[in-house]
Design a protein around this motif. Structure first.
Motif, PDB file in Angstrom:
ATOM      1  N   HIS A  63       0.866  -1.180   0.000  1.00  0.00           N
ATOM      2  CA  HIS A  63       0.000   0.000   0.000  1.00  0.00           C
ATOM      3  C   HIS A  63       0.903   1.231   0.000  1.00  0.00           C
ATOM      4  O   HIS A  63       1.314   1.719   1.054  1.00  0.00           O
ATOM      5  CB  HIS A  63      -0.926  -0.011   1.225  1.00  0.00           C
ATOM      6  CG  HIS A  63      -1.746  -1.261   1.351  1.00  0.00           C
ATOM      7  ND1 HIS A  63      -2.967  -1.425   0.730  1.00  0.00           N
ATOM      8  CD2 HIS A  63      -1.499  -2.423   2.012  1.00  0.00           C
ATOM      9  CE1 HIS A  63      -3.444  -2.623   1.019  1.00  0.00           C
ATOM     10  NE2 HIS A  63      -2.575  -3.246   1.797  1.00  0.00           N
ATOM     11  N   ASP A  64       1.234   1.680  -1.194  1.00  0.00           N
ATOM     12  CA  ASP A  64       2.215   2.762  -1.370  1.00  0.00           C
ATOM     13  C   ASP A  64       3.529   2.342  -0.712  1.00  0.00           C
ATOM     14  O   ASP A  64       4.126   1.374  -1.145  1.00  0.00           O
ATOM     15  CB  ASP A  64       1.691   4.079  -0.798  1.00  0.00           C
ATOM     16  CG  ASP A  64       0.470   4.582  -1.565  1.00  0.00           C
ATOM     17  OD1 ASP A  64       0.442   4.384  -2.791  1.00  0.00           O
ATOM     18  OD2 ASP A  64      -0.441   5.133  -0.934  1.00  0.00           O
ATOM     19  N   ASP A  65       3.959   3.028   0.350  1.00  0.00           N
ATOM     20  CA  ASP A  65       5.246   2.695   0.966  1.00  0.00           C
ATOM     21  C   ASP A  65       5.087   1.864   2.240  1.00  0.00           C
ATOM     22  O   ASP A  65       6.020   1.736   3.024  1.00  0.00           O
ATOM     23  CB  ASP A  65       6.050   3.961   1.264  1.00  0.00           C
ATOM     24  CG  ASP A  65       5.311   4.930   2.186  1.00  0.00           C
ATOM     25  OD1 ASP A  65       4.139   4.658   2.512  1.00  0.00           O
ATOM     26  OD2 ASP A  65       5.914   5.960   2.552  1.00  0.00           O
ATOM     27  N   LEU A  66       3.902   1.264   2.417  1.00  0.00           N
ATOM     28  CA  LEU A  66       3.669   0.408   3.578  1.00  0.00           C
ATOM     29  C   LEU A  66       3.283  -1.004   3.147  1.00  0.00           C
ATOM     30  O   LEU A  66       2.599  -1.185   2.130  1.00  0.00           O
ATOM     31  CB  LEU A  66       2.544   0.965   4.456  1.00  0.00           C
ATOM     32  CG  LEU A  66       2.789   2.272   5.208  1.00  0.00           C
ATOM     33  CD1 LEU A  66       1.521   2.662   5.963  1.00  0.00           C
ATOM     34  CD2 LEU A  66       3.958   2.149   6.168  1.00  0.00           C
ATOM     35  N   CYS A  67       3.706  -1.996   3.928  1.00  0.00           N
ATOM     36  CA  CYS A  67       3.222  -3.352   3.707  1.00  0.00           C
ATOM     37  C   CYS A  67       1.836  -3.461   4.336  1.00  0.00           C
ATOM     38  O   CYS A  67       1.405  -2.584   5.083  1.00  0.00           O
ATOM     39  CB  CYS A  67       4.185  -4.380   4.305  1.00  0.00           C
ATOM     40  SG  CYS A  67       4.220  -4.417   6.118  1.00  0.00           S
ATOM     41  N   HIS A  68       1.145  -4.541   4.041  1.00  0.00           N
ATOM     42  CA  HIS A  68      -0.226  -4.709   4.515  1.00  0.00           C
ATOM     43  C   HIS A  68      -0.294  -4.730   6.048  1.00  0.00           C
ATOM     44  O   HIS A  68      -1.196  -4.144   6.656  1.00  0.00           O
ATOM     45  CB  HIS A  68      -0.813  -6.004   3.943  1.00  0.00           C
ATOM     46  CG  HIS A  68      -2.266  -6.190   4.221  1.00  0.00           C
ATOM     47  ND1 HIS A  68      -3.223  -5.323   3.749  1.00  0.00           N
ATOM     48  CD2 HIS A  68      -2.936  -7.146   4.943  1.00  0.00           C
ATOM     49  CE1 HIS A  68      -4.423  -5.725   4.154  1.00  0.00           C
ATOM     50  NE2 HIS A  68      -4.276  -6.824   4.874  1.00  0.00           N
ATOM     51  N   ASP A  69       0.681  -5.412   6.689  1.00  0.00           N
ATOM     52  CA  ASP A  69       0.685  -5.492   8.153  1.00  0.00           C
ATOM     53  C   ASP A  69       0.824  -4.118   8.783  1.00  0.00           C
ATOM     54  O   ASP A  69       0.086  -3.771   9.715  1.00  0.00           O
ATOM     55  CB  ASP A  69       1.817  -6.398   8.635  1.00  0.00           C
ATOM     56  CG  ASP A  69       1.449  -7.869   8.536  1.00  0.00           C
ATOM     57  OD1 ASP A  69       0.271  -8.168   8.282  1.00  0.00           O
ATOM     58  OD2 ASP A  69       2.333  -8.723   8.724  1.00  0.00           O
ATOM     59  N   CYS A  70       1.780  -3.332   8.298  1.00  0.00           N
ATOM     60  CA  CYS A  70       2.000  -2.005   8.886  1.00  0.00           C
ATOM     61  C   CYS A  70       0.822  -1.078   8.615  1.00  0.00           C
ATOM     62  O   CYS A  70       0.490  -0.225   9.451  1.00  0.00           O
ATOM     63  CB  CYS A  70       3.297  -1.392   8.368  1.00  0.00           C
ATOM     64  SG  CYS A  70       4.776  -2.112   9.128  1.00  0.00           S
ATOM     65  N   LYS A  71       0.181  -1.253   7.470  1.00  0.00           N
ATOM     66  CA  LYS A  71      -1.000  -0.447   7.175  1.00  0.00           C
ATOM     67  C   LYS A  71      -2.082  -0.714   8.225  1.00  0.00           C
ATOM     68  O   LYS A  71      -2.722   0.209   8.735  1.00  0.00           O
ATOM     69  CB  LYS A  71      -1.534  -0.757   5.779  1.00  0.00           C
ATOM     70  CG  LYS A  71      -2.759   0.075   5.370  1.00  0.00           C
ATOM     71  CD  LYS A  71      -3.131  -0.212   3.912  1.00  0.00           C
ATOM     72  CE  LYS A  71      -4.312   0.650   3.464  1.00  0.00           C
ATOM     73  NZ  LYS A  71      -5.574   0.265   4.117  1.00  0.00           N
ATOM     74  N   ARG A  72      -2.259  -1.995   8.570  1.00  0.00           N
ATOM     75  CA  ARG A  72      -3.262  -2.345   9.583  1.00  0.00           C
ATOM     76  C   ARG A  72      -2.879  -1.810  10.965  1.00  0.00           C
ATOM     77  O   ARG A  72      -3.734  -1.329  11.704  1.00  0.00           O
ATOM     78  CB  ARG A  72      -3.448  -3.867   9.631  1.00  0.00           C
ATOM     79  CG  ARG A  72      -4.232  -4.412   8.439  1.00  0.00           C
ATOM     80  CD  ARG A  72      -4.663  -5.834   8.665  1.00  0.00           C
ATOM     81  NE  ARG A  72      -3.550  -6.770   8.668  1.00  0.00           N
ATOM     82  CZ  ARG A  72      -3.657  -8.063   8.988  1.00  0.00           C
ATOM     83  NH1 ARG A  72      -4.813  -8.553   9.374  1.00  0.00           N
ATOM     84  NH2 ARG A  72      -2.608  -8.850   8.942  1.00  0.00           N
ATOM     85  N   TRP A  73      -1.600  -1.889  11.299  1.00  0.00           N
ATOM     86  CA  TRP A  73      -1.153  -1.333  12.570  1.00  0.00           C
ATOM     87  C   TRP A  73      -1.433   0.164  12.635  1.00  0.00           C
ATOM     88  O   TRP A  73      -1.937   0.675  13.632  1.00  0.00           O
ATOM     89  CB  TRP A  73       0.353  -1.548  12.745  1.00  0.00           C
ATOM     90  CG  TRP A  73       0.794  -2.909  13.210  1.00  0.00           C
ATOM     91  CD1 TRP A  73       1.493  -3.830  12.487  1.00  0.00           C
ATOM     92  CD2 TRP A  73       0.610  -3.492  14.507  1.00  0.00           C
ATOM     93  NE1 TRP A  73       1.750  -4.944  13.244  1.00  0.00           N
ATOM     94  CE2 TRP A  73       1.222  -4.763  14.484  1.00  0.00           C
ATOM     95  CE3 TRP A  73      -0.025  -3.056  15.670  1.00  0.00           C
ATOM     96  CZ2 TRP A  73       1.225  -5.607  15.595  1.00  0.00           C
ATOM     97  CZ3 TRP A  73      -0.022  -3.889  16.790  1.00  0.00           C
ATOM     98  CH2 TRP A  73       0.599  -5.154  16.739  1.00  0.00           C
ATOM     99  N   GLU A  74      -1.093   0.866  11.552  1.00  0.00           N
ATOM    100  CA  GLU A  74      -1.208   2.328  11.552  1.00  0.00           C
ATOM    101  C   GLU A  74      -2.659   2.793  11.468  1.00  0.00           C
ATOM    102  O   GLU A  74      -2.973   3.920  11.851  1.00  0.00           O
ATOM    103  CB  GLU A  74      -0.387   2.913  10.404  1.00  0.00           C
ATOM    104  CG  GLU A  74       1.123   2.733  10.567  1.00  0.00           C
ATOM    105  CD  GLU A  74       1.630   3.321  11.883  1.00  0.00           C
ATOM    106  OE1 GLU A  74       1.474   4.542  12.085  1.00  0.00           O
ATOM    107  OE2 GLU A  74       2.170   2.558  12.715  1.00  0.00           O
ATOM    108  N   GLU A  75      -3.546   1.957  10.963  1.00  0.00           N
ATOM    109  CA  GLU A  75      -4.972   2.305  10.903  1.00  0.00           C
ATOM    110  C   GLU A  75      -5.677   2.076  12.243  1.00  0.00           C
ATOM    111  O   GLU A  75      -6.794   2.530  12.443  1.00  0.00           O
ATOM    112  CB  GLU A  75      -5.663   1.500   9.802  1.00  0.00           C
ATOM    113  CG  GLU A  75      -5.308   1.984   8.398  1.00  0.00           C
ATOM    114  CD  GLU A  75      -5.944   1.123   7.322  1.00  0.00           C
ATOM    115  OE1 GLU A  75      -5.980   1.555   6.163  1.00  0.00           O
ATOM    116  OE2 GLU A  75      -6.397  -0.011   7.631  1.00  0.00           O
TER     117      GLU A  75
END
Length: 235
Positions: A63-75
């Motif tokens: 997801h742009d400059d994030l992996c799926h796991d980090c995107k979920r963490w940051e959301e």
């Protein structure tokens, strides 16, 4: 010339002889070229937060400059923004998995010498105020005899800060991602140490889901630290 044995396979290391090695001071040879070649460095485009390599990652999990796991963490509002960045050196392949098992579970403290230069380089790059090893519980420390993260700091000639302590819990490797995220806080902060406005570098061996590092980062940043980075050997 003295023969040096590889710290991993224990074969004699054959140093390269050439003009550069004749006229410059050779660095200490700790592992042979064959073992060094089996270590896969994290290179190329990576996740902005966790260092996960994008090279072989399915586009659905980027997801742009994030992996799926980090995107979920940051959301997740409960976890957003606590871990600034994780810097990993190598990918967690079968070869490194065996090295870390030997280092961690079989008590081969000397293996920390292999990775010390990488930690030194990173510390010089970001210049943190405190280096904090991810602690083991008293039970786990008794089983292993030493904390591998703290050993890496000490072997690097750096100062280890025992900012955190840990309560005993089931091994993280036995838990699912969801279970790791929702476990109660397992760390405690030394209240006599002031972290307000400081830059903290957490040290651990492996980044898997990022749960352990984020639990530590959340506690530290919640106590006033300016930023919390992490350094891991494997991703």
């Amino acid at each position: 010339m003295t023969n040096t044995h590889c710290l991993i396979c224990h074969d004699i290391i054959q140093p390269l002889i050439g003009w550069i090695s004749i006229f410059s001071k050779e660095k200490e040879l700790l592992i042979c070229s064959i073992c060094e070649g089996k270590l896969e460095k994290v290179e190329g485009e990576t996740c902005r937060i966790c260092s996960r390599p994008f090279q072989f990652l399915d586009e659905r999990f980027k997801h742009d400059d994030l992996c799926h796991d980090c995107k979920r963490w940051e959301e997740d509002i409960d976890w957003n923004g606590y871990l600034t960045f994780n810097h990993s050196i190598f990918t967690y392949n079968e070869f490194l998995k065996e090295i870390i098992a030997t280092y961690k579970f079989r008590g081969d403290y000397v293996l920390s010498r292999i990775f010390a230069p990488y930690l030194i380089n990173y510390v010089n790059k970001i210049n943190p105020d405190l280096l904090v090893p991810i602690p083991l519980s008293e039970e786990r420390l008794y089983e292993r005899g030493f904390n591998q993260a703290e050993a890496l700091i000490i072997e690097s000639g750096l100062i280890s800060s025992r900012l955190l302590t840990r309560t005993h819990a089931e091994k993280q490797s036995k838990k699912s991602r969801s279970e790791r995220i929702h476990i109660p806080q397992v760390f405690k902060l030394d209240q006599e140490m002031d972290v307000k406005g400081k830059s903290i570098l957490l040290i651990d061996d492996i980044y898997t889901t990022g749960s352990t590092l984020r639990h530590a980062a959340k506690l530290i940043k919640g106590s006033g630290a300016q930023r919390v980075h992490s350094f891991t050997l494997a991703r």
